[in-house]
Design an enzyme around this catalytic site. Structure first.
Site, mmCIF file in Angstrom:
data_model
loop_
_atom_site.group_PDB
_atom_site.id
_atom_site.type_symbol
_atom_site.label_atom_id
_atom_site.label_comp_id
_atom_site.label_asym_id
_atom_site.label_seq_id
_atom_site.Cartn_x
_atom_site.Cartn_y
_atom_site.Cartn_z
ATOM 1 N N SER A 216 0.553 -1.429 -0.132
ATOM 2 C CA SER A 216 0.147 -0.050 -0.042
ATOM 3 C C SER A 216 0.803 1.727 -0.115
ATOM 4 C CB SER A 216 -0.624 0.010 1.054
ATOM 5 O OG SER A 216 -0.540 -0.542 2.290
ATOM 6 N N GLY A 218 0.218 4.444 0.657
ATOM 7 C CA GLY A 218 -0.918 5.141 0.962
ATOM 8 C C GLY A 218 -1.605 6.333 -0.722
ATOM 9 N N ALA A 219 -1.642 8.003 -0.623
ATOM 10 C CA ALA A 219 -2.300 7.779 -1.855
ATOM 11 C C ALA A 219 -2.374 7.945 -2.768
ATOM 12 C CB ALA A 219 -2.680 9.781 -1.431
ATOM 13 N N GLY A 221 -2.625 4.797 -4.106
ATOM 14 C CA GLY A 221 -2.444 2.924 -4.246
ATOM 15 C C GLY A 221 -1.981 2.019 -3.952
ATOM 16 N N GLY A 247 -5.605 1.083 5.326
ATOM 17 C CA GLY A 247 -4.876 0.219 5.193
ATOM 18 C C GLY A 247 -5.605 -1.595 5.102
ATOM 19 N N ASP A 248 -6.656 -1.438 6.863
ATOM 20 C CA ASP A 248 -7.718 -2.499 6.866
ATOM 21 C C ASP A 248 -8.966 -2.738 5.559
ATOM 22 O OD1 ASP A 248 -6.151 -2.237 9.470
ATOM 23 O OD2 ASP A 248 -6.677 -1.183 10.218
#
Lengths: 306, 306
Positions: A216, A218-219, A221, A247-248
């Site tokens: 992941s 962050g912004a 993707g 993230g979850d």
């Protein structure tokens, strides 16, 4: 049924304040409480997506009782194992003006060897009935650092797809036990592999044992390296909001997509849409269903050169 | 028996951290919990001084249960009235390096008219058996602003000496009901009287109805205006430490001195010694018995011109 494991559950408390002034007395305007820990967040999203979900891990003391009472009002089925210790609290102090959050995390309770043994017995029973399992978050004191590796091996022995979402040494040991999916963020991936170059690091993590590695970013993707190919999945534009729980939600998207046998690009699109819709939701750690429906067809998934 | 009233009790939680960083995630190294609210702190000190002490006020919910369980392990007798609402928490985040404290205070639970009526019945029964009563701290939502005035009048009707330690409008109303002792700090006194000149303000507070007014002036000690004369009481030197609970220890000193019929100078010396020994104690809100014994003969009490 999808199983999520949260060994270090928490009672998540949110305080809304006008603004947090250090070294002064601050009046809390509003208090809310929620069952917390990564696997419980994943389960809440899976439940909202319509999947039958069971949560396990540990709960104890008054905070454990409060967590279980709140959990009973949510969708997932409670298969938490009781312990003599007291479940930790986390306190998120949110400045109402800016939305900035100051997080205070209590240490987890010490889990005894007998409690761990009791958990393993319960876990083996649940694993026999599950379609997939997610192993999420940090380890409380008393749990050996190879615990996730042990849980990965037990799941694999039962032919159960297993996703691992943790960090540090538990991730290093766990990935060597060959989980089906690993979902590190950029920092966790860099700590694991020594590389800050996501594509290189993701492929390195596959060599360490992760059958599919979904980083992941962050912004930006997700970046996925899988036996079937590599993809990037990104939202139509970067969004502003509270990234808590994003993230979850991505884990819930990946796991539900796996159980529904979606092709990789569809799984990744779902994970990014859920994750982005979580950043956009007013309450931390929940996703905005309208934003999710709007985003889902607009996630750009592009295959990467092998 | 000495009775203390805490209408807005709290479960006091202390978090020790390396240093509190706003807008970041902070690991809590150590968690401790204690029954809180001014009257409970006063009772703890009275108990340590050997006085039979009863605490009343409100407690409810899981935090109320936790408070009562902790209280049962201390000296004072629990006569708290149960409510449907949940007792508030306070969180004190202490920077381990500097000792600086960031305080987060939850709002109190709303007390219903039926719960207030039930409290009044219990209070009248306790007042009939007490040798003195202290009315301490803020009012929770739902309690009328003249509540302390009502409790002062009920105590006076039973010929019971009554000490009032509150602030703002509840103090303004309560003092008009003619309590035997009032213990404002410099800020509370200035808000009440409009004067920042302590001797003038203390005498003004007496004209408003306080039979004796004892102003706490922080490290400078106490200033008392009483029917028997006016005194200043000061520690041998200003001390550094955590002032949390110092005012509550002063109240315990004044109240125990009243019950033991000590002359004013001795009461004031005890109050200042206890208060200073509280600043010196490592744990917030407790007093250091050795420091107290050492300080008591060294408090300078000087009579003021009438």
């Amino acid at each position: 049924m999808i199983l999520t494991v949260t060994l270090n559950t928490a009672l998540d408390i949110t305080y809304r304040t006008a603004a947090l002034t250090p070294h002064a007395t601050n009046r809390v305007a509003e208090v809310s409480e929620r069952p917390g820990g990564k696997g419980l967040n994943v389960a809440r999203v899976l439940s909202a997506l319509g999947h039958e979900t069971v949560v396990t891990g540990f709960a104890g003391g008054r905070t454990g009782d409060a967590l279980r009472e709140l959990l009973a009002a949510e969708g997932p089925f409670d298969a938490l194992v009781g312990i003599a210790g007291t479940t930790r609290r986390t306190v998120a102090v949110v400045d109402e003006a800016t939305g900035d959050t100051t997080q205070l995390n209590e240490p987890g309770p010490t889990v005894t060897p007998a409690e761990w043994a009791s958990f393993l017995t319960s876990y083996e029973g649940l694993v026999a009935r599950a379609d997939a399992v997610a192993l999420c978050g940090s380890l409380p004191p008393g749990i050996h650092v190879g615990a996730y590796a042990e849980l990965v091996r037990l799941a694999r022995a039962a032919n159960l797809p297993v996703l691992l979402d943790t960090s540090g040494e538990p991730l290093r040991r766990g990935i060597a036990a060959r989980p089906d999916l690993v979902k590190p963020n950029a920092d966790e991936l860099a700590r694991l592999t020594g590389s800050r170059e996501p594509l290189r690091a993701t492929r390195d993590a596959r060599r360490r044992g992760g059958r599919a590695v979904i980083a992941s970013l962050g912004a930006a993707g997700l970046l996925a390296a899988t036996p079937d190919g590599s993809w990037r999945a990104a939202p139509p534009k970067a969004v502003r909001g509270n990234p808590t729980g994003a993230g979850d939600s991505a884990v819930a998207g990946l796991l539900s997509g796996l159980v529904e046998r979606l092709p990789w690009p569809d799984r990744l699109a779902r994970a990014v849409a859920l994750s982005t819709a979580t950043v956009l939701a007013p309450a931390a750690g929940e996703f905005d269903p309208e934003a999710y429906a709007d985003l889902l067809p607009r996630i750009a998934v592009t295959e990467q050169a092998p």
